[in-house]
Write an enzyme that holds these catalytic residues in place. Structure first.
Site, PDB file in Angstrom:
ATOM      1  N   ASN A  86      -8.700   3.290   2.737  1.00 45.16           N
ATOM      2  CA  ASN A  86      -7.992   2.061   3.102  1.00 45.16           C
ATOM      3  C   ASN A  86      -8.470   0.830   2.329  1.00 45.16           C
ATOM      4  O   ASN A  86      -7.719  -0.139   2.196  1.00 45.16           O
ATOM      5  CB  ASN A  86      -8.168   1.846   4.620  1.00 45.16           C
ATOM      6  CG  ASN A  86      -7.769   0.468   5.064  1.00 45.16           C
ATOM      7  OD1 ASN A  86      -6.595   0.188   5.259  1.00 45.16           O
ATOM      8  ND2 ASN A  86      -8.745  -0.439   5.188  1.00 45.16           N
ATOM      9  N   TYR A 152      -1.525  -3.987  -8.724  1.00 47.51           N
ATOM     10  CA  TYR A 152      -1.478  -3.503  -7.339  1.00 47.51           C
ATOM     11  C   TYR A 152      -0.417  -2.417  -7.203  1.00 47.51           C
ATOM     12  O   TYR A 152      -0.668  -1.335  -6.671  1.00 47.51           O
ATOM     13  CB  TYR A 152      -1.177  -4.691  -6.406  1.00 47.51           C
ATOM     14  CG  TYR A 152      -1.178  -4.354  -4.937  1.00 47.51           C
ATOM     15  CD1 TYR A 152      -2.368  -4.366  -4.211  1.00 47.51           C
ATOM     16  CD2 TYR A 152      -0.004  -4.033  -4.273  1.00 47.51           C
ATOM     17  CE1 TYR A 152      -2.372  -4.064  -2.849  1.00 47.51           C
ATOM     18  CE2 TYR A 152       0.004  -3.731  -2.919  1.00 47.51           C
ATOM     19  CZ  TYR A 152      -1.182  -3.749  -2.213  1.00 47.51           C
ATOM     20  OH  TYR A 152      -1.183  -3.448  -0.872  1.00 47.51           O
ATOM     21  N   ALA A 154       1.073  -0.638  -9.606  1.00 44.27           N
ATOM     22  CA  ALA A 154       0.773   0.539 -10.435  1.00 44.27           C
ATOM     23  C   ALA A 154      -0.291   1.399  -9.748  1.00 44.27           C
ATOM     24  O   ALA A 154      -0.197   2.631  -9.728  1.00 44.27           O
ATOM     25  CB  ALA A 154       0.304   0.100 -11.821  1.00 44.27           C
ATOM     26  N   LYS A 156      -0.918   1.543  -6.493  1.00 50.77           N
ATOM     27  CA  LYS A 156      -0.358   2.165  -5.293  1.00 50.77           C
ATOM     28  C   LYS A 156       0.572   3.331  -5.659  1.00 50.77           C
ATOM     29  O   LYS A 156       0.568   4.365  -4.993  1.00 50.77           O
ATOM     30  CB  LYS A 156       0.379   1.131  -4.437  1.00 50.77           C
ATOM     31  CG  LYS A 156      -0.539   0.091  -3.799  1.00 50.77           C
ATOM     32  CD  LYS A 156      -1.571   0.728  -2.871  1.00 50.77           C
ATOM     33  CE  LYS A 156      -2.301  -0.291  -2.012  1.00 50.77           C
ATOM     34  NZ  LYS A 156      -3.392   0.323  -1.226  1.00 50.77           N
TER      35      LYS A 156
HETATM   36  N1  LIG Z   1      -1.422  -5.816   5.092  1.00 52.46           N
HETATM   37  C1  LIG Z   1      -0.352  -5.338   4.504  1.00 52.46           C
HETATM   38  O1  LIG Z   1       0.762  -5.839   4.683  1.00 52.46           O
HETATM   39  C2  LIG Z   1      -0.458  -4.152   3.576  1.00 52.46           C
HETATM   40  C3  LIG Z   1       0.711  -3.631   3.034  1.00 52.46           C
HETATM   41  C4  LIG Z   1       0.639  -2.521   2.207  1.00 52.46           C
HETATM   42  C5  LIG Z   1      -0.589  -1.941   1.926  1.00 52.46           C
HETATM   43  N2  LIG Z   1      -1.725  -2.474   2.442  1.00 52.46           N
HETATM   44  C6  LIG Z   1      -2.986  -1.827   2.083  1.00 52.46           C
HETATM   45  O2  LIG Z   1      -3.720  -1.559   3.260  1.00 52.46           O
HETATM   46  C7  LIG Z   1      -5.125  -1.625   2.985  1.00 52.46           C
HETATM   47  C8  LIG Z   1      -5.791  -2.593   3.952  1.00 52.46           C
HETATM   48  O3  LIG Z   1      -5.189  -3.867   3.821  1.00 52.46           O
HETATM   49  P1  LIG Z   1      -5.440  -5.041   4.861  1.00 52.46           P
HETATM   50  O4  LIG Z   1      -4.218  -5.861   4.850  1.00 52.46           O
HETATM   51  O5  LIG Z   1      -5.959  -4.498   6.137  1.00 52.46           O
HETATM   52  O6  LIG Z   1      -6.582  -5.862   4.078  1.00 52.46           O
HETATM   53  P2  LIG Z   1      -7.909  -6.625   4.574  1.00 52.46           P
HETATM   54  O7  LIG Z   1      -8.302  -7.553   3.471  1.00 52.46           O
HETATM   55  O8  LIG Z   1      -7.719  -7.177   5.952  1.00 52.46           O
HETATM   56  O9  LIG Z   1      -8.962  -5.436   4.652  1.00 52.46           O
HETATM   57  C9  LIG Z   1      -9.421  -4.794   3.489  1.00 52.46           C
HETATM   58  C10 LIG Z   1     -10.902  -4.489   3.650  1.00 52.46           C
HETATM   59  O10 LIG Z   1     -11.339  -3.761   2.487  1.00 52.46           O
HETATM   60  C11 LIG Z   1     -12.641  -4.221   2.148  1.00 52.46           C
HETATM   61  N3  LIG Z   1     -12.879  -3.923   0.737  1.00 52.46           N
HETATM   62  C12 LIG Z   1     -12.341  -4.538  -0.345  1.00 52.46           C
HETATM   63  N4  LIG Z   1     -12.767  -3.987  -1.476  1.00 52.46           N
HETATM   64  C13 LIG Z   1     -13.623  -2.981  -1.120  1.00 52.46           C
HETATM   65  C14 LIG Z   1     -14.387  -2.043  -1.848  1.00 52.46           C
HETATM   66  N5  LIG Z   1     -14.370  -2.041  -3.180  1.00 52.46           N
HETATM   67  N6  LIG Z   1     -15.132  -1.145  -1.163  1.00 52.46           N
HETATM   68  C15 LIG Z   1     -15.163  -1.147   0.212  1.00 52.46           C
HETATM   69  N7  LIG Z   1     -14.456  -2.041   0.949  1.00 52.46           N
HETATM   70  C16 LIG Z   1     -13.692  -2.937   0.293  1.00 52.46           C
HETATM   71  C17 LIG Z   1     -12.613  -5.705   2.460  1.00 52.46           C
HETATM   72  O11 LIG Z   1     -13.920  -6.240   2.617  1.00 52.46           O
HETATM   73  C18 LIG Z   1     -11.780  -5.750   3.735  1.00 52.46           C
HETATM   74  O12 LIG Z   1     -12.583  -5.692   4.910  1.00 52.46           O
HETATM   75  C19 LIG Z   1      -5.243  -2.025   1.514  1.00 52.46           C
HETATM   76  O13 LIG Z   1      -5.383  -0.856   0.723  1.00 52.46           O
HETATM   77  C20 LIG Z   1      -3.908  -2.689   1.244  1.00 52.46           C
HETATM   78  O14 LIG Z   1      -3.561  -2.643  -0.119  1.00 52.46           O
HETATM   79  C21 LIG Z   1      -1.702  -3.581   3.255  1.00 52.46           C
END
Ligand SMILES: NC(=O)c1ccc[n+]([C@@H]2O[C@H](COP(=O)([O-])OP(=O)(O)OC[C@H]3O[C@@H](n4cnc5c(N)ncnc54)[C@H](O)[C@@H]3O)[C@@H](O)[C@H]2O)c1
Length: 267
Positions: A86, A152, A154, A156
């Site tokens: 995640n 991002y 690419a 995903k």
């Molecule tokens: N929120 C959305 O609408 C959405 C939509 C599509 C995909 N996503 C994907 O879902 C996932 C979570 O997103 P979110 O919105 O909860 O984000 P968020 O920023 O709330 O949480 C992401 C967490 O990842 C941690 N992190 C970042 N880089 C890291 C690394 N290299 N190693 C370990 N931890 C790391 C951060 O510290 C953070 O706590 C991501 O992969 C994001 O791309 C989110």
């Protein structure tokens, strides 16, 4: 209790979708290991879930850090039944011609290489025990073309194909690999993008057939299902959890409340 006695490792789980997933897994009886770059936040999240849960730090894009993290988890719990890849970070929303290579590289490293590395390093123990579930975070950005979300998207899309490849490769060992593709979900990441004016909440709601943004819990419930035995013959797929966003094909927008129509001065 759909995940009783399972050991689940969720990366980037100190906030947002990862934290909601960890919370739902704990509710379903799993013991959850919360990884994050931010160890203090991960520890706070693990202790909020209860005594049996655990926190580990580690950058998912570093092979050395991932090996150390997985060794720590296996030494403590003896197995990993569920892995959720995640951890992630947002794109810069800068036009492609103005982007730096280092920015591209970091996004690819964290999302695509991170998902590859943690899966590759956890999988031998799952293959040996002839069971396991890996869940990846794709995105609507990995399924359709969104301008300026270059690295991002690419990354995903790469995660989508990685999910198919690994699901096919490890299927014979009863290791299932699936992904969810969230639409726009309200998390600290999206709240920041809204505050910075990079995404427009009202336009997103109008563009989404269900007329709203999703919640972190919407993703967590899909994760519980895919992690559970109820999904035992499902592998190598990406499940959109997006309120219909990816399926909308008609111009211009799918859902408008009377109030929004009034705002738009439309009949
Ligand atoms: N929120 C959305 O609408 C959405 C939509 C599509 C995909 N996503 C994907 O879902 C996932 C979570 O997103 P979110 O919105 O909860 O984000 P968020 O920023 O709330 O949480 C992401 C967490 O990842 C941690 N992190 C970042 N880089 C890291 C690394 N290299 N190693 C370990 N931890 C790391 C951060 O510290 C953070 O706590 C991501 O992969 C994001 O791309 C989110």
């Amino acid at each position: 209790m759909q995940l009783e006695n399972r050991i689940a490792l969720v990366t980037g789980a100190a906030s947002g979708l990862g934290l909601a997933t960890a919370t739902a897994f704990a509710r379903e009886g799993a013991t959850v290991v919360i990884n994050d770059l931010r160890l203090e936040a991960a520890e706070a999240a693990a202790s909020a879930l209860g005594e049996k849960h655990f926190a580990v730090s580690g950058d998912v894009s570093s092979e050395e850090a991932v090996k150390a993290m997985v060794e720590t988890v296996l030494a403590r719990f003896g197995r990993i039944d569920i892995l959720v890849n995640n951890a992630g970070m947002p794109d810069s929303f800068t036009p492609t011609v103005d982007q730096t290579l280092s920015h591209w590289q970091r996004l690819i490293d964290v999302h695509l290489t991170g998902t590859y590395l943690v899966s590759k390093i956890v999988a031998p123990s799952m293959i040996a025990q002839r069971s396991g579930v890996i869940l990846n975070l794709n995105s609507i950005a990995g399924l359709m073309g969104l301008p300026v979300r270059t690295a991002y998207s690419a990354a995903k899309a790469g995660i989508g194909m990685l999910t198919q490849v690994l699901g096919c490769e490890w299927g014979p060992y009863n290791v299932r690999v699936n992904a969810v593709a969230p639409g726009y979900m309200m998390t600290p990441l999206t709240e920041k993008l809204i505050a910075e004016g990079k995404i427009d909440e009202k336009r997103i709601r109008r563009r989404t057939p269900m007329g709203k943004m999703g919640t972190a819990e919407d993703i967590a419930e899909a994760m519980v299902f895919l992690a559970s035995d109820r999904a035992k013959f499902i592998t190598a797929i990406t499940l959109p959890v997006d309120g219909g966003y990816c399926s909308w094909g008609r111009h211009p927008t799918p859902s408008r409340s009377t109030e929004e129509r009034r705002d738009d001065h439309e009949p």
